[in-house]
Design an enzyme around this catalytic site. Sequence first.
Site, PDB file in Angstrom:
ATOM      1  N   SER A   8       0.852  -1.189   0.000  1.00 13.24           N
ATOM      2  CA  SER A   8       0.000   0.000   0.000  1.00 13.24           C
ATOM      3  C   SER A   8       0.885   1.235   0.000  1.00 13.24           C
ATOM      4  O   SER A   8       1.634   1.474   0.950  1.00 13.24           O
ATOM      5  CB  SER A   8      -0.898  -0.002   1.238  1.00 13.24           C
ATOM      6  OG  SER A   8      -1.300   1.329   1.510  1.00 13.24           O
ATOM      7  N   HIS A  33      -1.304  -1.441  -4.193  1.00 17.92           N
ATOM      8  CA  HIS A  33      -2.543  -1.059  -3.501  1.00 17.92           C
ATOM      9  C   HIS A  33      -2.520   0.453  -3.271  1.00 17.92           C
ATOM     10  O   HIS A  33      -1.595   0.972  -2.650  1.00 17.92           O
ATOM     11  CB  HIS A  33      -2.602  -1.826  -2.167  1.00 17.92           C
ATOM     12  CG  HIS A  33      -3.846  -1.594  -1.365  1.00 17.92           C
ATOM     13  ND1 HIS A  33      -4.894  -2.490  -1.330  1.00 17.92           N
ATOM     14  CD2 HIS A  33      -4.199  -0.579  -0.545  1.00 17.92           C
ATOM     15  CE1 HIS A  33      -5.834  -2.037  -0.528  1.00 17.92           C
ATOM     16  NE2 HIS A  33      -5.439  -0.873  -0.026  1.00 17.92           N
ATOM     17  N   ASP A  35      -4.463   3.737  -1.864  1.00 19.20           N
ATOM     18  CA  ASP A  35      -5.517   4.168  -0.944  1.00 19.20           C
ATOM     19  C   ASP A  35      -6.009   5.560  -1.293  1.00 19.20           C
ATOM     20  O   ASP A  35      -5.277   6.540  -1.180  1.00 19.20           O
ATOM     21  CB  ASP A  35      -4.983   4.151   0.492  1.00 19.20           C
ATOM     22  CG  ASP A  35      -4.825   2.731   1.000  1.00 19.20           C
ATOM     23  OD1 ASP A  35      -5.800   1.959   0.882  1.00 19.20           O
ATOM     24  OD2 ASP A  35      -3.737   2.377   1.489  1.00 19.20           O
ATOM     25  N   MET A  37      -8.642   8.453  -0.397  1.00 15.37           N
ATOM     26  CA  MET A  37      -9.489   8.924   0.712  1.00 15.37           C
ATOM     27  C   MET A  37      -9.978  10.327   0.407  1.00 15.37           C
ATOM     28  O   MET A  37      -9.233  11.151  -0.129  1.00 15.37           O
ATOM     29  CB  MET A  37      -8.681   8.944   2.010  1.00 15.37           C
ATOM     30  CG  MET A  37      -8.019   7.612   2.348  1.00 15.37           C
ATOM     31  SD  MET A  37      -7.306   7.642   3.988  1.00 15.37           S
ATOM     32  CE  MET A  37      -6.408   6.063   3.958  1.00 15.37           C
ATOM     33  N   HIS A  66      -8.238   1.394  -3.944  1.00 18.96           N
ATOM     34  CA  HIS A  66      -9.118   1.161  -2.791  1.00 18.96           C
ATOM     35  C   HIS A  66      -9.794   2.491  -2.471  1.00 18.96           C
ATOM     36  O   HIS A  66      -9.185   3.369  -1.872  1.00 18.96           O
ATOM     37  CB  HIS A  66      -8.263   0.640  -1.616  1.00 18.96           C
ATOM     38  CG  HIS A  66      -9.018   0.495  -0.339  1.00 18.96           C
ATOM     39  ND1 HIS A  66      -8.400   0.377   0.891  1.00 18.96           N
ATOM     40  CD2 HIS A  66     -10.357   0.435  -0.096  1.00 18.96           C
ATOM     41  CE1 HIS A  66      -9.322   0.260   1.831  1.00 18.96           C
ATOM     42  NE2 HIS A  66     -10.511   0.303   1.268  1.00 18.96           N
ATOM     43  N   MET A  68     -11.886   4.810  -0.572  1.00 19.68           N
ATOM     44  CA  MET A  68     -12.531   5.106   0.707  1.00 19.68           C
ATOM     45  C   MET A  68     -13.189   6.467   0.541  1.00 19.68           C
ATOM     46  O   MET A  68     -12.753   7.480   1.091  1.00 19.68           O
ATOM     47  CB  MET A  68     -11.486   5.089   1.832  1.00 19.68           C
ATOM     48  CG  MET A  68     -11.001   3.663   2.127  1.00 19.68           C
ATOM     49  SD  MET A  68      -9.427   3.626   2.997  1.00 19.68           S
ATOM     50  CE  MET A  68      -8.307   3.732   1.597  1.00 19.68           C
ATOM     51  N   MET A 138     -11.422  -5.480   5.743  1.00 16.46           N
ATOM     52  CA  MET A 138     -10.577  -4.494   6.435  1.00 16.46           C
ATOM     53  C   MET A 138     -10.240  -5.010   7.833  1.00 16.46           C
ATOM     54  O   MET A 138     -11.121  -5.428   8.583  1.00 16.46           O
ATOM     55  CB  MET A 138     -11.309  -3.154   6.566  1.00 16.46           C
ATOM     56  CG  MET A 138     -11.511  -2.395   5.265  1.00 16.46           C
ATOM     57  SD  MET A 138      -9.998  -2.020   4.362  1.00 16.46           S
ATOM     58  CE  MET A 138      -9.093  -1.032   5.549  1.00 16.46           C
ATOM     59  N   ASP A 176      -6.567  -6.019   4.661  1.00 17.32           N
ATOM     60  CA  ASP A 176      -5.892  -4.711   4.599  1.00 17.32           C
ATOM     61  C   ASP A 176      -5.920  -4.042   5.966  1.00 17.32           C
ATOM     62  O   ASP A 176      -6.993  -3.791   6.516  1.00 17.32           O
ATOM     63  CB  ASP A 176      -6.634  -3.848   3.564  1.00 17.32           C
ATOM     64  CG  ASP A 176      -6.009  -2.477   3.360  1.00 17.32           C
ATOM     65  OD1 ASP A 176      -4.849  -2.269   3.754  1.00 17.32           O
ATOM     66  OD2 ASP A 176      -6.711  -1.618   2.782  1.00 17.32           O
TER      67      ASP A 176
HETATM   68  C1  DX5 Z   1      -6.209   2.018   5.710  1.00 13.68           C
HETATM   69  C2  DX5 Z   1      -5.735   1.667   4.325  1.00 13.68           C
HETATM   70  C3  DX5 Z   1      -4.684   0.611   4.335  1.00 13.68           C
HETATM   71  C4  DX5 Z   1      -3.446   1.041   5.029  1.00 13.68           C
HETATM   72  C5  DX5 Z   1      -2.541  -0.103   5.301  1.00 13.68           C
HETATM   73  O1  DX5 Z   1      -7.172   3.010   5.642  1.00 13.68           O
HETATM   74  O2  DX5 Z   1      -6.788   1.201   3.544  1.00 13.68           O
HETATM   75  O3  DX5 Z   1      -4.390   0.176   3.019  1.00 13.68           O
HETATM   76  O4  DX5 Z   1      -2.738   1.983   4.303  1.00 13.68           O
HETATM   77  O5  DX5 Z   1      -1.459   0.419   5.979  1.00 13.68           O
HETATM   78  P1  DX5 Z   1      -0.726  -0.390   7.126  1.00 13.68           P
HETATM   79  O6  DX5 Z   1      -0.175  -1.600   6.481  1.00 13.68           O
HETATM   80  O7  DX5 Z   1       0.282   0.578   7.590  1.00 13.68           O
HETATM   81  O8  DX5 Z   1      -1.786  -0.706   8.155  1.00 13.68           O
HETATM   82 ZN    ZN Z   2      -6.271   0.145   1.633  1.00 15.07          ZN
END
Ligand code: DX5
Ligand code: ZN
Length: 217
Positions: A8, A33, A35, A37, A66, A68, A138, A176
């Site tokens: 990620s 991956h 993220d 947001m 991903h 969010m 998650m 994740d």
């Molecule tokens: C959380 C994300 C994850 C996160 C994982 O909101 O969706 O992908 O970045 O990071 P680590 O491995 O540091 O928990």
């Molecule tokens: Zn993620």
Amino acid sequence: MMPKVAPSILAADFARLGDEVRRVSEAGADYIHIDVMDGVFVPNITLGPPVIKSLRGSSKLPFISHLMISHPERHVAAFAESGSDIIEVHIEADQDDLRGTLRAIREAGCKAGLAVNPPTPIERAFEYLDLVDLVLVMSVNPGFGGQSFMPEVLPKIALVKEELTKRGLEVPIEIDGGINGKTAAAASSAGADILAAGTYVFSSEDVVGAIRALRNS
Ligand code: DX5
Ligand code: ZN
């Protein structure tokens, strides 16, 4: 079965994102991956389609976006055009119609992933399984990297696998949040097919070794 590894990039150095993506790709990762947001569905804000597009030249690996974000259906086309291969949306996100969102992802030429937060019962995902190519369990509440793994989500993997088998569907399960050299073993023995890991991979001095450790967990 050895799990696949999806670093990620939330934990990468954002000033050198292209190099970071190249670095983990050459180190043996299976996916990237990403993220996304929006500051609404989760409290944090990260990046969007233009950044993903600019990273596309740095790796041949499939990109997992991903999302969010609230109303992911408004952005499916943009994430598909940015070079995402798999687009994951949350079952908890406000949206017109989740089935429509999942269909739109597939119609845009991507694979559709359905993400489920820790407090959400996995059974809520069952009615959508015919429209998904990946289920994301998650193991932290989304919003931030570097949180602690929540082992109580692990039984969800067996529950959803049982339901998939019942329906004759072959859909991988990604996990994740808080995955590291220790928690990966619990996740893979619970049946996770893909391990997303940010902090553990990017803070490691030996990225090749970290990815190998996750795969051999
Ligand atoms: C959380 C994300 C994850 C996160 C994982 O909101 O969706 O992908 O970045 O990071 P680590 O491995 O540091 O928990
Ligand atoms: Zn993620």
